[in-house]
Enzyme design. Structure first.
Site, PDB file in Angstrom:
ATOM      1  N   PRO A  39      -7.605   8.411  15.183  1.00 43.88           N
ATOM      2  CA  PRO A  39      -6.301   8.701  15.798  1.00 43.88           C
ATOM      3  C   PRO A  39      -5.170   8.508  14.775  1.00 43.88           C
ATOM      4  CG  PRO A  39      -7.552   7.122  17.121  1.00 43.88           C
ATOM      5  CD  PRO A  39      -8.304   7.299  15.841  1.00 43.88           C
TER       6      PRO A  39
ATOM      7  N   TYR B 214      -1.961  -0.815  10.945  1.00 44.59           N
ATOM      8  CA  TYR B 214      -2.120  -1.425   9.615  1.00 44.59           C
ATOM      9  C   TYR B 214      -0.901  -1.132   8.736  1.00 44.59           C
ATOM     10  CZ  TYR B 214      -3.397  -1.665   4.671  1.00 44.59           C
ATOM     11  OH  TYR B 214      -3.373  -1.909   3.316  1.00 44.59           O
TER      12      TYR B 214
ATOM     13  N   LYS C 159       2.075  -3.611   7.167  1.00 48.36           N
ATOM     14  CA  LYS C 159       2.364  -3.766   5.736  1.00 48.36           C
ATOM     15  C   LYS C 159       3.833  -3.418   5.466  1.00 48.36           C
ATOM     16  CE  LYS C 159      -0.208  -4.634   2.816  1.00 48.36           C
ATOM     17  NZ  LYS C 159      -0.706  -5.939   2.262  1.00 48.36           N
TER      18      LYS C 159
ATOM     19  N   THR D 276       0.833  -1.212   0.000  1.00 46.37           N
ATOM     20  CA  THR D 276       0.000   0.000   0.000  1.00 46.37           C
ATOM     21  C   THR D 276       0.866   1.261   0.000  1.00 46.37           C
ATOM     22  OG1 THR D 276      -1.523   1.256   1.404  1.00 46.37           O
ATOM     23  CG2 THR D 276      -0.101  -0.273   2.532  1.00 46.37           C
ATOM     24  N   ASP D 277       0.274   2.376  -0.401  1.00 43.64           N
ATOM     25  CA  ASP D 277       1.001   3.654  -0.317  1.00 43.64           C
ATOM     26  C   ASP D 277       1.120   4.126   1.141  1.00 43.64           C
ATOM     27  OD1 ASP D 277      -1.669   4.342   0.106  1.00 43.64           O
ATOM     28  OD2 ASP D 277      -1.721   5.968  -1.378  1.00 43.64           O
ATOM     29  N   GLU D 278       0.333   3.535   2.036  1.00 44.51           N
ATOM     30  CA  GLU D 278       0.327   4.012   3.430  1.00 44.51           C
ATOM     31  C   GLU D 278       1.657   3.769   4.142  1.00 44.51           C
ATOM     32  OE1 GLU D 278      -3.103   3.333   5.788  1.00 44.51           O
ATOM     33  OE2 GLU D 278      -4.468   3.633   4.115  1.00 44.51           O
TER      34      GLU D 278
HETATM   35  P1  NAD Z   1      -9.995  -7.101   1.994  1.00 46.35           P
HETATM   36  O1  NAD Z   1      -9.979  -6.870   3.465  1.00 46.35           O
HETATM   37  O2  NAD Z   1     -11.224  -6.764   1.232  1.00 46.35           O
HETATM   38  O3  NAD Z   1      -9.691  -8.650   1.700  1.00 46.35           O
HETATM   39  C1  NAD Z   1      -8.705  -9.380   2.371  1.00 46.35           C
HETATM   40  C2  NAD Z   1      -8.905 -10.855   2.053  1.00 46.35           C
HETATM   41  O4  NAD Z   1      -7.853 -11.590   2.714  1.00 46.35           O
HETATM   42  C3  NAD Z   1     -10.231 -11.418   2.582  1.00 46.35           C
HETATM   43  O5  NAD Z   1     -10.836 -12.227   1.592  1.00 46.35           O
HETATM   44  C4  NAD Z   1      -9.818 -12.253   3.788  1.00 46.35           C
HETATM   45  O6  NAD Z   1     -10.693 -13.344   4.047  1.00 46.35           O
HETATM   46  C5  NAD Z   1      -8.429 -12.712   3.368  1.00 46.35           C
HETATM   47  N1  NAD Z   1      -7.577 -13.057   4.518  1.00 46.35           N
HETATM   48  C6  NAD Z   1      -7.382 -12.332   5.646  1.00 46.35           C
HETATM   49  N2  NAD Z   1      -6.534 -12.982   6.481  1.00 46.35           N
HETATM   50  C7  NAD Z   1      -6.171 -14.128   5.844  1.00 46.35           C
HETATM   51  C8  NAD Z   1      -5.296 -15.201   6.183  1.00 46.35           C
HETATM   52  N3  NAD Z   1      -4.637 -15.225   7.347  1.00 46.35           N
HETATM   53  N4  NAD Z   1      -5.144 -16.212   5.304  1.00 46.35           N
HETATM   54  C9  NAD Z   1      -5.820 -16.211   4.119  1.00 46.35           C
HETATM   55  N5  NAD Z   1      -6.673 -15.245   3.752  1.00 46.35           N
HETATM   56  C10 NAD Z   1      -6.837 -14.195   4.597  1.00 46.35           C
HETATM   57  O7  NAD Z   1      -8.728  -6.345   1.427  1.00 46.35           O
HETATM   58  P2  NAD Z   1      -8.545  -5.557   0.047  1.00 46.35           P
HETATM   59  O8  NAD Z   1      -9.030  -4.179   0.206  1.00 46.35           O
HETATM   60  O9  NAD Z   1      -9.050  -6.410  -1.054  1.00 46.35           O
HETATM   61  O10 NAD Z   1      -6.943  -5.491  -0.009  1.00 46.35           O
HETATM   62  C11 NAD Z   1      -6.204  -6.571  -0.557  1.00 46.35           C
HETATM   63  C12 NAD Z   1      -4.723  -6.264  -0.442  1.00 46.35           C
HETATM   64  O11 NAD Z   1      -4.432  -5.047  -1.108  1.00 46.35           O
HETATM   65  C13 NAD Z   1      -4.255  -6.080   0.998  1.00 46.35           C
HETATM   66  O12 NAD Z   1      -2.982  -6.676   1.123  1.00 46.35           O
HETATM   67  C14 NAD Z   1      -4.178  -4.574   1.181  1.00 46.35           C
HETATM   68  O13 NAD Z   1      -3.191  -4.237   2.125  1.00 46.35           O
HETATM   69  C15 NAD Z   1      -3.783  -4.140  -0.218  1.00 46.35           C
HETATM   70  N6  NAD Z   1      -4.220  -2.798  -0.628  1.00 46.35           N
HETATM   71  C16 NAD Z   1      -5.522  -2.415  -0.500  1.00 46.35           C
HETATM   72  C17 NAD Z   1      -5.919  -1.154  -0.954  1.00 46.35           C
HETATM   73  C18 NAD Z   1      -7.361  -0.689  -0.855  1.00 46.35           C
HETATM   74  O14 NAD Z   1      -7.643   0.480  -1.156  1.00 46.35           O
HETATM   75  N7  NAD Z   1      -8.305  -1.528  -0.478  1.00 46.35           N
HETATM   76  C19 NAD Z   1      -4.965  -0.290  -1.531  1.00 46.35           C
HETATM   77  C20 NAD Z   1      -3.644  -0.713  -1.609  1.00 46.35           C
HETATM   78  C21 NAD Z   1      -3.284  -1.975  -1.175  1.00 46.35           C
HETATM   79  O1  DAU Z   2      -4.107   4.069   0.632  1.00 46.76           O
HETATM   80  C1  DAU Z   2      -4.354   2.699   0.482  1.00 46.76           C
HETATM   81  C2  DAU Z   2      -5.185   2.215   1.636  1.00 46.76           C
HETATM   82  O2  DAU Z   2      -6.493   2.737   1.446  1.00 46.76           O
HETATM   83  C3  DAU Z   2      -5.228   0.695   1.759  1.00 46.76           C
HETATM   84  O3  DAU Z   2      -3.941   0.225   2.030  1.00 46.76           O
HETATM   85  C4  DAU Z   2      -6.189   0.270   2.869  1.00 46.76           C
HETATM   86  O4  DAU Z   2      -6.297  -1.149   2.898  1.00 46.76           O
HETATM   87  C5  DAU Z   2      -7.543   0.870   2.595  1.00 46.76           C
HETATM   88  O5  DAU Z   2      -8.434   0.565   3.639  1.00 46.76           O
HETATM   89  C6  DAU Z   2      -7.448   2.390   2.424  1.00 46.76           C
HETATM   90  O6  DAU Z   2      -7.116   3.036   3.687  1.00 46.76           O
HETATM   91  P1  DAU Z   2      -7.834   4.414   4.149  1.00 46.76           P
HETATM   92  O7  DAU Z   2      -7.738   4.500   5.607  1.00 46.76           O
HETATM   93  O8  DAU Z   2      -7.346   5.561   3.337  1.00 46.76           O
HETATM   94  O9  DAU Z   2      -9.336   4.075   3.640  1.00 46.76           O
HETATM   95  P2  DAU Z   2     -10.772   4.293   4.322  1.00 46.76           P
HETATM   96  O10 DAU Z   2     -11.791   3.920   3.286  1.00 46.76           O
HETATM   97  O11 DAU Z   2     -10.873   3.628   5.649  1.00 46.76           O
HETATM   98  O12 DAU Z   2     -10.816   5.866   4.551  1.00 46.76           O
HETATM   99  C7  DAU Z   2     -10.657   6.786   3.471  1.00 46.76           C
HETATM  100  C8  DAU Z   2     -10.687   8.192   4.058  1.00 46.76           C
HETATM  101  O13 DAU Z   2     -12.012   8.454   4.546  1.00 46.76           O
HETATM  102  C9  DAU Z   2      -9.762   8.375   5.254  1.00 46.76           C
HETATM  103  O14 DAU Z   2      -9.223   9.681   5.239  1.00 46.76           O
HETATM  104  C10 DAU Z   2     -10.674   8.212   6.464  1.00 46.76           C
HETATM  105  C11 DAU Z   2     -11.998   8.765   5.949  1.00 46.76           C
HETATM  106  N1  DAU Z   2     -13.214   8.151   6.551  1.00 46.76           N
HETATM  107  C12 DAU Z   2     -13.321   6.798   6.555  1.00 46.76           C
HETATM  108  C13 DAU Z   2     -14.429   6.182   7.110  1.00 46.76           C
HETATM  109  C14 DAU Z   2     -14.538   4.672   7.153  1.00 46.76           C
HETATM  110  C15 DAU Z   2     -14.226   8.975   7.058  1.00 46.76           C
HETATM  111  O15 DAU Z   2     -14.125  10.206   7.029  1.00 46.76           O
HETATM  112  N2  DAU Z   2     -15.325   8.354   7.603  1.00 46.76           N
HETATM  113  C16 DAU Z   2     -15.469   7.004   7.664  1.00 46.76           C
HETATM  114  O16 DAU Z   2     -16.507   6.505   8.193  1.00 46.76           O
END
Ligand code: NAD
Ligand code: DAU
Length: 356
Positions: free
Chosen positions: A291, A158, A162, A132-134
């Site tokens: 936080p 988180y 990562k 992730t970019d985080e």
């Molecule tokens: P998600 O939470 O929707 O899905 C995660 C999946 O992993 C689920 O199907 C869960 O059952 C499975 N899982 C969790 N623990 C496990 C384990 N111990 N063994 C096997 N399976 C397991 O996540 P997502 O949003 O699809 O993200 C997928 C990947 O991409 C993650 O590694 C996340 O860090 C990365 N990522 C997400 C975003 C985003 O915006 N969502 C952006 C950048 C990177």
């Molecule tokens: O940047 C990549 C990341 O993006 C991934 O690595 C993570 O897995 C993914 O969850 C996401 O993280 P964020 O924390 O940026 O995403 P989230 O959707 O939780 O929140 C997006 C923005 O919105 C953040 O600034 C927090 C804000 N937010 C989120 C929720 C859930 C709110 O203001 N209200 C809310 O209820």
């Protein structure tokens, strides 16, 4: 064939559907099915002989080794993770278990498997780690976007988990020569995203006339990317990326949370002209900030664009419209997912709104 971990989650299931449609190459999906894993996402593959689902944990080394021996994948595409920042604040242990220890165990299994391959297969093998970019921390307005060379400064449990995993992946390349690739992507949105994340949460609450919770002042910035563009980028990295390299993936699409919320509400107003809750934006509710809330993310995707010829195709306006429409068209999916574990999370996390 390839082995995908975490393929029942949001990005993983989009990737699998995209992969099979684009390449037809068989794959095994290993997923533990946590609250975030949903096999409904992949129901259309029920009769597809190129697809096999295995329920299991990446920490189960015995199982992972068996899958590697039986299926002999040419690549591992590793999505499995705990992915929600707010959950990592409430309960960080699972993030250590899956994101750090789980990735370590998967790397170990991959290393032994890779060492046993024939010379040509060894050269072709890839371990693609989805990060992730985080991990790069938080930017201030005016700071240059994250590059692959930006220092790691994770701020949440988180992102720390990562970042730790990323270091292990790098070390397995440097030390053992395992052909790894790591990607750092910005915020994804699109079909099948669990409604604990911002965009689907806004859509769901607006449809139900519930408050739209905005953390802090709503001016935090994310760089949004449509999930289909992320999946295409991952296919390109797997095909053309150089082992040991890392690639940033982003949409060049920075928006404040307030702006995102307003865009979603405008689409809802248009698609639901008779809604009782129109204008949906009036449901906006400022709540206590997260936080350690990172202020701004921005990705410089110049490397993947120049070296691997990938660029995002979907505009934000188009992607948001498609996404809202998808949630409209999939109300049974939304109904099923928002029972049980989801309700429990909402009760734990969202306290009564506090106006700023
Ligand atoms: P998600 O939470 O929707 O899905 C995660 C999946 O992993 C689920 O199907 C869960 O059952 C499975 N899982 C969790 N623990 C496990 C384990 N111990 N063994 C096997 N399976 C397991 O996540 P997502 O949003 O699809 O993200 C997928 C990947 O991409 C993650 O590694 C996340 O860090 C990365 N990522 C997400 C975003 C985003 O915006 N969502 C952006 C950048 C990177
Ligand atoms: O940047 C990549 C990341 O993006 C991934 O690595 C993570 O897995 C993914 O969850 C996401 O993280 P964020 O924390 O940026 O995403 P989230 O959707 O939780 O929140 C997006 C923005 O919105 C953040 O600034 C927090 C804000 N937010 C989120 C929720 C859930 C709110 O203001 N209200 C809310 O209820």
């Amino acid at each position: 064939m390839i082995l995908v971990t975490g393929g029942a989650g949001f990005i993983g299931s989009n990737f699998i559907l995209d992969w099979l449609a684009a390449t037809g190459e068989p794959l095994v999906n290993l997923d533990k099915l946590t609250y975030a894993g949903n096999l409904e996402n992949l129901a259309s593959l029920a009769a597809d002989r190129s697809y096999l689902f295995v329920r299991g944990d990446i920490n189960d080394t015995h199982l992972v080794k068996r899958l590697l021996q039986e299926h002999h994948p040419r690549a591992i595409v590793h999505f499995a993770a705990e992915s929600h920042v707010d959950r990592s604040i409430h309960g960080p242990a699972a993030f250590m278990e899956t994101n750090v220890v789980g990735t370590f165990r998967l790397l170990e299994a991959a290393r032994h498997h890779w060492a046993s391959l024939e010379a040509e297969e060894k050269v072709q093998f890839r371990f693609l780690h989805i990060s992730t970019d985080e991990v790069y921390g938080s930017l201030e307005p005016g700071d240059v976007s994250f590059r692959e060379t930006s220092p790691f400064m994770p701020n949440s449990p988180y992102s720390a988990s990562k970042a730790a995993a990323d270091h292990w992946v790098r070390a397995y390349h440097q030390t053992y020569g395992l052909p790894v690739l790591t990607t750092h992507c910005s915020n994804n949105y699109g079909p099948y995203q669990f409604p604990e994340k911002f965009i689907p949460l806004i859509i769901l609450n607006a449809l139900r006339g519930k408050p739209l919770p905005i953390y802090g002042d709503g001016l935090n910035i994310r760089d949004w990317l449509y999930v289909g563009d992320h999946c295409a980028a991952l296919r390109v990295v797997l095909a053309k990326g150089t082992p040991g390299e890392t690639y940033n993936i982003g949409g060049d699409n920075e928006k404040t949370n307030l702006d995102v919320m307003k865009m979603v509400c405008a689409v809802l107003d248009e698609l639901r002209p008779d809604s009782l809750f129109k204008p949906h934006q009036s449901l906006l509710t400022f709540v206590k900030d997260r936080p350690g809330h990172d202020r701004r993310y921005a990705i410089d995707a110049g490397k993947i664009s120049q070296q691997l010829d990938w660029r995002p195709e979907e505009s934000f306006a188009g992607g948001i419209r498609k996404t809202v429409q998808w949630y409209f068209d999939h109300s049974p999916w939304l109904e099923n997912i928002t029972s049980g574990a989801y309700q429990q999370w909402v009760t734990t996390h969202y306290r009564p709104a506090v106006r700023q």
